[in-house]
Design a protein around this motif. Structure first.
Motif, PDB file in Angstrom:
ATOM      1  N   HIS A  31       0.846  -1.200   0.000  1.00 15.87           N
ATOM      2  CA  HIS A  31       0.000   0.000   0.000  1.00 15.87           C
ATOM      3  C   HIS A  31       0.870   1.236   0.000  1.00 15.87           C
ATOM      4  CE1 HIS A  31      -4.082  -1.490   1.053  1.00 15.87           C
ATOM      5  NE2 HIS A  31      -3.408  -2.521   1.523  1.00 15.87           N
ATOM      6  N   THR A  32       0.380   2.289  -0.628  1.00 14.32           N
ATOM      7  CA  THR A  32       0.862   3.645  -0.364  1.00 14.32           C
ATOM      8  C   THR A  32      -0.383   4.401   0.081  1.00 14.32           C
ATOM      9  OG1 THR A  32       0.592   4.370  -2.654  1.00 14.32           O
ATOM     10  CG2 THR A  32       2.758   3.564  -2.033  1.00 14.32           C
ATOM     11  N   GLY A  33      -0.348   4.884   1.305  1.00 10.98           N
ATOM     12  CA  GLY A  33      -1.555   5.467   1.875  1.00 10.98           C
ATOM     13  C   GLY A  33      -2.635   4.410   1.942  1.00 10.98           C
ATOM     14  N   GLU A  34      -3.828   4.742   1.484  1.00  7.46           N
ATOM     15  CA  GLU A  34      -4.923   3.771   1.510  1.00  7.46           C
ATOM     16  C   GLU A  34      -5.024   2.970   0.222  1.00  7.46           C
ATOM     17  OE1 GLU A  34      -8.540   6.708   0.038  1.00  7.46           O
ATOM     18  OE2 GLU A  34      -8.336   6.268   2.163  1.00  7.46           O
ATOM     19  N   ASN A  35      -4.125   3.224  -0.722  1.00  5.62           N
ATOM     20  CA  ASN A  35      -4.211   2.603  -2.041  1.00  5.62           C
ATOM     21  C   ASN A  35      -3.380   1.330  -2.142  1.00  5.62           C
ATOM     22  OD1 ASN A  35      -3.988   5.862  -2.565  1.00  5.62           O
ATOM     23  ND2 ASN A  35      -5.716   4.866  -3.555  1.00  5.62           N
ATOM     24  N   PRO A  36      -4.017   0.206  -2.499  1.00  4.00           N
ATOM     25  CA  PRO A  36      -3.229  -0.999  -2.768  1.00  4.00           C
ATOM     26  C   PRO A  36      -2.455  -0.805  -4.072  1.00  4.00           C
ATOM     27  CG  PRO A  36      -5.527  -1.391  -3.319  1.00  4.00           C
ATOM     28  CD  PRO A  36      -5.449  -0.005  -2.732  1.00  4.00           C
ATOM     29  N   VAL A  37      -1.160  -1.089  -4.028  1.00  8.39           N
ATOM     30  CA  VAL A  37      -0.330  -0.835  -5.215  1.00  8.39           C
ATOM     31  C   VAL A  37       0.427  -2.065  -5.690  1.00  8.39           C
ATOM     32  CG1 VAL A  37      -0.095   1.630  -4.742  1.00  8.39           C
ATOM     33  CG2 VAL A  37       1.623   0.031  -3.843  1.00  8.39           C
ATOM     34  N   GLY A  38       0.268  -3.191  -5.020  1.00 12.71           N
ATOM     35  CA  GLY A  38       0.958  -4.390  -5.483  1.00 12.71           C
ATOM     36  C   GLY A  38       0.892  -5.517  -4.482  1.00 12.71           C
ATOM     37  N   PHE A  39       1.570  -6.599  -4.850  1.00 12.35           N
ATOM     38  CA  PHE A  39       1.588  -7.779  -3.992  1.00 12.35           C
ATOM     39  C   PHE A  39       2.797  -8.643  -4.310  1.00 12.35           C
ATOM     40  CE2 PHE A  39      -0.851  -9.153  -7.736  1.00 12.35           C
ATOM     41  CZ  PHE A  39      -0.211 -10.342  -8.060  1.00 12.35           C
ATOM     42  N   GLY A  69      11.862   2.818  -6.842  1.00 16.65           N
ATOM     43  CA  GLY A  69      12.545   2.116  -5.769  1.00 16.65           C
ATOM     44  C   GLY A  69      11.632   1.338  -4.841  1.00 16.65           C
ATOM     45  N   LEU A  70      10.320   1.423  -5.059  1.00 18.03           N
ATOM     46  CA  LEU A  70       9.390   0.728  -4.166  1.00 18.03           C
ATOM     47  C   LEU A  70       9.435  -0.785  -4.357  1.00 18.03           C
ATOM     48  CD1 LEU A  70       6.241   3.045  -4.248  1.00 18.03           C
ATOM     49  CD2 LEU A  70       8.170   3.066  -2.666  1.00 18.03           C
ATOM     50  N   GLY A  71       9.644  -1.245  -5.567  1.00 18.27           N
ATOM     51  CA  GLY A  71       9.707  -2.679  -5.816  1.00 18.27           C
ATOM     52  C   GLY A  71      10.857  -3.319  -5.062  1.00 18.27           C
ATOM     53  N   LEU A  72      12.013  -2.701  -5.128  1.00 21.46           N
ATOM     54  CA  LEU A  72      13.176  -3.219  -4.411  1.00 21.46           C
ATOM     55  C   LEU A  72      12.913  -3.226  -2.913  1.00 21.46           C
ATOM     56  CD1 LEU A  72      16.071  -4.235  -4.318  1.00 21.46           C
ATOM     57  CD2 LEU A  72      16.827  -1.849  -4.462  1.00 21.46           C
ATOM     58  N   ARG A  73      12.354  -2.148  -2.393  1.00 20.24           N
ATOM     59  CA  ARG A  73      12.031  -2.093  -0.960  1.00 20.24           C
ATOM     60  C   ARG A  73      11.039  -3.178  -0.583  1.00 20.24           C
ATOM     61  NH1 ARG A  73       9.926   3.489   0.109  1.00 20.24           N
ATOM     62  NH2 ARG A  73       9.118   2.447   1.955  1.00 20.24           N
ATOM     63  N   ALA A  74      10.019  -3.384  -1.416  1.00 24.22           N
ATOM     64  CA  ALA A  74       9.005  -4.400  -1.121  1.00 24.22           C
ATOM     65  C   ALA A  74       9.633  -5.793  -1.083  1.00 24.22           C
ATOM     66  CB  ALA A  74       7.883  -4.349  -2.148  1.00 24.22           C
ATOM     67  N   VAL A  75      10.459  -6.109  -2.079  1.00 23.39           N
ATOM     68  CA  VAL A  75      11.111  -7.422  -2.101  1.00 23.39           C
ATOM     69  C   VAL A  75      11.994  -7.597  -0.870  1.00 23.39           C
ATOM     70  CG1 VAL A  75      12.757  -8.906  -3.300  1.00 23.39           C
ATOM     71  CG2 VAL A  75      11.031  -7.670  -4.611  1.00 23.39           C
ATOM     72  N   GLN A  76      12.769  -6.583  -0.521  1.00 23.38           N
ATOM     73  CA  GLN A  76      13.640  -6.689   0.647  1.00 23.38           C
ATOM     74  C   GLN A  76      12.840  -6.963   1.913  1.00 23.38           C
ATOM     75  OE1 GLN A  76      15.575  -2.902   0.081  1.00 23.38           O
ATOM     76  NE2 GLN A  76      17.428  -3.860  -0.755  1.00 23.38           N
ATOM     77  N   PHE A 135       4.094  -8.047  -8.170  1.00 21.41           N
ATOM     78  CA  PHE A 135       3.440  -7.066  -9.036  1.00 21.41           C
ATOM     79  C   PHE A 135       3.369  -5.711  -8.360  1.00 21.41           C
ATOM     80  CE2 PHE A 135      -0.527  -4.906 -10.314  1.00 21.41           C
ATOM     81  CZ  PHE A 135      -0.255  -4.726 -11.663  1.00 21.41           C
ATOM     82  N   LEU A 136       3.623  -4.666  -9.151  1.00 20.16           N
ATOM     83  CA  LEU A 136       3.370  -3.280  -8.757  1.00 20.16           C
ATOM     84  C   LEU A 136       2.580  -2.610  -9.868  1.00 20.16           C
ATOM     85  CD1 LEU A 136       6.822  -1.981  -7.433  1.00 20.16           C
ATOM     86  CD2 LEU A 136       4.790  -2.458  -6.078  1.00 20.16           C
ATOM     87  N   VAL A 137       1.607  -1.780  -9.496  1.00 19.98           N
ATOM     88  CA  VAL A 137       0.873  -1.028 -10.512  1.00 19.98           C
ATOM     89  C   VAL A 137       1.830  -0.039 -11.176  1.00 19.98           C
ATOM     90  CG1 VAL A 137      -1.387  -1.333  -9.419  1.00 19.98           C
ATOM     91  CG2 VAL A 137       0.009   0.669  -8.836  1.00 19.98           C
ATOM     92  N   ARG A 138       1.551   0.274 -12.415  1.00 15.63           N
ATOM     93  CA  ARG A 138       2.471   1.080 -13.220  1.00 15.63           C
ATOM     94  C   ARG A 138       2.860   2.434 -12.613  1.00 15.63           C
ATOM     95  NH1 ARG A 138       3.075  -0.996 -18.638  1.00 15.63           N
ATOM     96  NH2 ARG A 138       1.866  -2.906 -18.779  1.00 15.63           N
ATOM     97  N   PRO A 139       1.947   3.194 -12.007  1.00 16.60           N
ATOM     98  CA  PRO A 139       2.362   4.513 -11.508  1.00 16.60           C
ATOM     99  C   PRO A 139       3.436   4.494 -10.417  1.00 16.60           C
ATOM    100  CG  PRO A 139      -0.036   4.380 -11.622  1.00 16.60           C
ATOM    101  CD  PRO A 139       0.499   3.003 -11.877  1.00 16.60           C
ATOM    102  N   VAL A 140       3.620   3.354  -9.731  1.00 21.42           N
ATOM    103  CA  VAL A 140       4.631   3.319  -8.666  1.00 21.42           C
ATOM    104  C   VAL A 140       5.908   2.588  -9.081  1.00 21.42           C
ATOM    105  CG1 VAL A 140       2.894   3.542  -6.851  1.00 21.42           C
ATOM    106  CG2 VAL A 140       3.700   1.267  -7.507  1.00 21.42           C
ATOM    107  N   ARG A 141       5.963   2.156 -10.306  1.00 16.79           N
ATOM    108  CA  ARG A 141       7.180   1.481 -10.777  1.00 16.79           C
ATOM    109  C   ARG A 141       8.296   2.496 -11.014  1.00 16.79           C
ATOM    110  NH1 ARG A 141       4.433  -2.699 -15.191  1.00 16.79           N
ATOM    111  NH2 ARG A 141       3.046  -3.674 -13.680  1.00 16.79           N
ATOM    112  N   ARG A 142       9.512   2.020 -10.890  1.00 17.66           N
ATOM    113  CA  ARG A 142      10.719   2.804 -11.142  1.00 17.66           C
ATOM    114  C   ARG A 142      10.912   3.961 -10.157  1.00 17.66           C
ATOM    115  NH1 ARG A 142       8.858   0.581 -15.450  1.00 17.66           N
ATOM    116  NH2 ARG A 142      10.176  -0.527 -16.912  1.00 17.66           N
TER     117      ARG A 142
END
Length: 162
Positions: A63-71, A97-104, A88-95
């Protein structure tokens, strides 16, 4: 976009996970050539494994705020090597650094050895998963192509182990 929250998903997360799942499978269809079923859905047995509490699976919702953005879906929890089965991450939050943080964060919940598969023709995934492996384990990771079980004519997946 620094307010990423990664939390364990449960049955009460069915609706956002089902909706994100459709986006995920649609994104992958570009690389795997899979069409939706007649009802507009895609195969979802991995999603069901997470939602029904299979002890060998874990799901994480981002989530970012109340919005689900991936899993992320993890399988083989009871095995020596865990598998990051779906990410998966929705397109607006890609690139950002959130994907790397989520995986970590997900990997940190289940210490040990890990593997993740992706399609070689998905250039963004190739770059992302190599960067993830390096960030998590330095240069102590490996990569190999493996055939897809039950589909000998399919292009093999690329697997990274770290």
């Amino acid at each position: 976009m620094s307010d990423l929250v990664v939390r364990r998903a449960g049955a009460s997360d069915r609706l956002p996970l089902e909706r994100l799942w459709l986006m995920f499978r649609h994104d992958l269809s570009e690389f795997q050539g899979q069409l939706p079923r007649p009802d507009g859905s895609y195969r979802s047995e991995w999603l069901e494994s997470v939602l029904t509490g299979d002890p060998d699976w874990a799901g994480y919702l981002f989530h970012t705020g109340e919005n689900p953005v991936g899993f992320a879906f993890v399988r083989a929890l009871t095995q020596p090597v865990r598998v990051l089965n779906s990410f998966f991450l929705v397109r607006p939050v890609r690139r950002h650094g959130l994907g790397l943080r989520a995986v970590q964060e997900v990997v940190g919940q289940h210490p040990g050895r890990w593997e993740v598969a992706f399609q070689e023709n998905n250039a963004a995934a190739v770059r992302f998963w190599r960067r993830v492996a390096t960030s998590v384990s330095g240069d102590a990771w490996s990569e190999e192509k493996r055939p897809i079980p039950g589909d000998p004519d399919a292009t093999p997946d690329v697997w990274i182990s770290f």
